[in-house]
Design an enzyme around this catalytic site. Structure first.
Site, PDB file in Angstrom:
ATOM      1  N   SER A  15       0.832  -1.006  -0.211  1.00  0.00           N
ATOM      2  CA  SER A  15       0.010   0.110  -0.024  1.00  0.00           C
ATOM      3  C   SER A  15       0.822   1.346  -0.046  1.00  0.00           C
ATOM      4  CB  SER A  15      -0.766  -0.043   1.164  1.00  0.00           C
ATOM      5  OG  SER A  15      -2.053   0.876   1.129  1.00  0.00           O
ATOM      6  N   ASP A  52      -9.007  -4.888  -5.609  1.00  0.00           N
ATOM      7  CA  ASP A  52      -8.325  -4.009  -4.897  1.00  0.00           C
ATOM      8  C   ASP A  52      -8.927  -2.665  -5.048  1.00  0.00           C
ATOM      9  OD1 ASP A  52      -6.103  -2.690  -3.559  1.00  0.00           O
ATOM     10  OD2 ASP A  52      -4.492  -4.251  -4.588  1.00  0.00           O
ATOM     11  N   HIS A  73      -7.256  -5.857  -1.159  1.00  0.00           N
ATOM     12  CA  HIS A  73      -6.161  -5.106  -0.929  1.00  0.00           C
ATOM     13  C   HIS A  73      -5.132  -5.579   0.110  1.00  0.00           C
ATOM     14  CE1 HIS A  73      -3.805  -1.047  -1.071  1.00  0.00           C
ATOM     15  NE2 HIS A  73      -4.174  -1.261   0.588  1.00  0.00           N
TER      16      HIS A  73
END
Length: 299
Positions: free
Chosen positions: A110, A250, A277
């Site tokens: 991320s 995602d 994610h």
């Protein structure tokens, strides 16, 4: 409980401290995998299962970025303190303090993936390989995509979110309930959420200083200092073997990740069909398998 660490502690970072844990033995012949967590303002907890790689000979280093977890908390610092350069400097410092800056690999997830890409673009001599997981290359581009997928939420959800965002009432129960709908679709699709992910989730809100300053009140309402940040102008400088991972569902959509594919020389992209994610939690065996393959290719 996960794989127990072989060492943990803190290292000085200027006037502050960075907490770390090592699983496996550093300087044992294989470059350690340094794991850079997301947020900014989260903790290492939700990525702890990557420590399993130590059983196969790859030492794994987790750390909590300054401002959260076991590292120094600085709740009185303003947004001008929490900069990308601060976290790049912290990563460089950690590598030096642990004595691994001459031989290491990097995985960023991320926000951590975007940060890791910025680190790699400086061409550090000791970096052997890079994994970019679930990371946007450009926050402005990502915000456009977030706006698009928000409109695809069930009827009324995005309208509720928008109403509270406009009113500045994102701390309300109604906002958090609507926020949860997005999270369960595009952040972690497992039910119930794994304990390690829940631990990091609550750590953000136990001390939201960094998250609120740089990101905002939620994953998809980025109004902090990162809203204009991009690494696209640096990506062509990355010169190590790079693996990129995203999930089919995602919040980092294919368009948000596409600049990495277009600009990082030789990048390999794997999309995890059953993940959002958190593919390292949603499809852990496949995720660890992809890491093993990538790491072996670096030897």
């Amino acid at each position: 409980m996960g794989v127990p660490p072989s060492a943990k502690g803190t290292v000085p970072f200027g006037e502050h401290r960075t907490w770390y844990r090592v699983t496996g033995q550093l300087h044992s012949g294989r470059p350690p995998l340094v794991v850079v967590h997301g947020g900014p303002g989260s903790t290492h907890d939700y990525l702890q299962n990557l420590a399993a790689l130590a059983d196969e000979g790859w030492p794994v280093v987790h750390y909590d970025q300054i401002g959260n977890g076991g590292s120094s908390h600085l709740p009185d610092r303003g947004a001008d303190f929490w900069t990308v350069d601060l976290f790049l400097a912290e990563l460089d410092n950690l590598l030096r303090q642990l004595g691994i800056s001459d031989d290491y690999t990097l995985l960023g997830q991320s926000w951590g993936g975007t940060l890791a890409a910025a680190h790699a673009s400086a061409r550090p001599a000791g970096l052997r390989g890079l994994v970019i997981a679930n990371a946007p290359a450009s926050y402005p581009l990502w915000l456009e995509e977030l706006a698009r997928i928000r409109k695809e939420l069930p009827d009324g959800v995005n309208e509720t979110l928008l109403r509270h965002e406009a009113a500045g009432t994102t701390g309300t129960t109604e906002y958090h309930q609507a926020m949860q709908v997005f999270y369960e679709r595009h952040v972690c699709r497992l039910k119930p959420w794994p304990r390690d992910y829940t631990a990091s989730f609550y750590e953000v809100y136990n001390d939201p200083t960094v998250y609120y300053a740089m990101n905002g009140p939620s994953e998809f309402h980025v109004i902090g200092t990162l809203r204009d940040w991009s690494v696209t102008d640096r990506l062509a400088r990355i010169d190590v073997p790079t693996l990129m991972i995203t999930g089919r569902h995602d919040e980092v959509t294919p368009l948000s990740a596409q600049p990495f594919q277009d600009l990082v020389p030789g990048l390999r992209w794997e999309i995890f069909e059953e993940s959002s994610h958190m593919p390292h939690l949603e499809e852990p065996e496949r995720f660890l398998g992809a890491l093993r393959t990538h790491l072996r290719e670096l030897l």
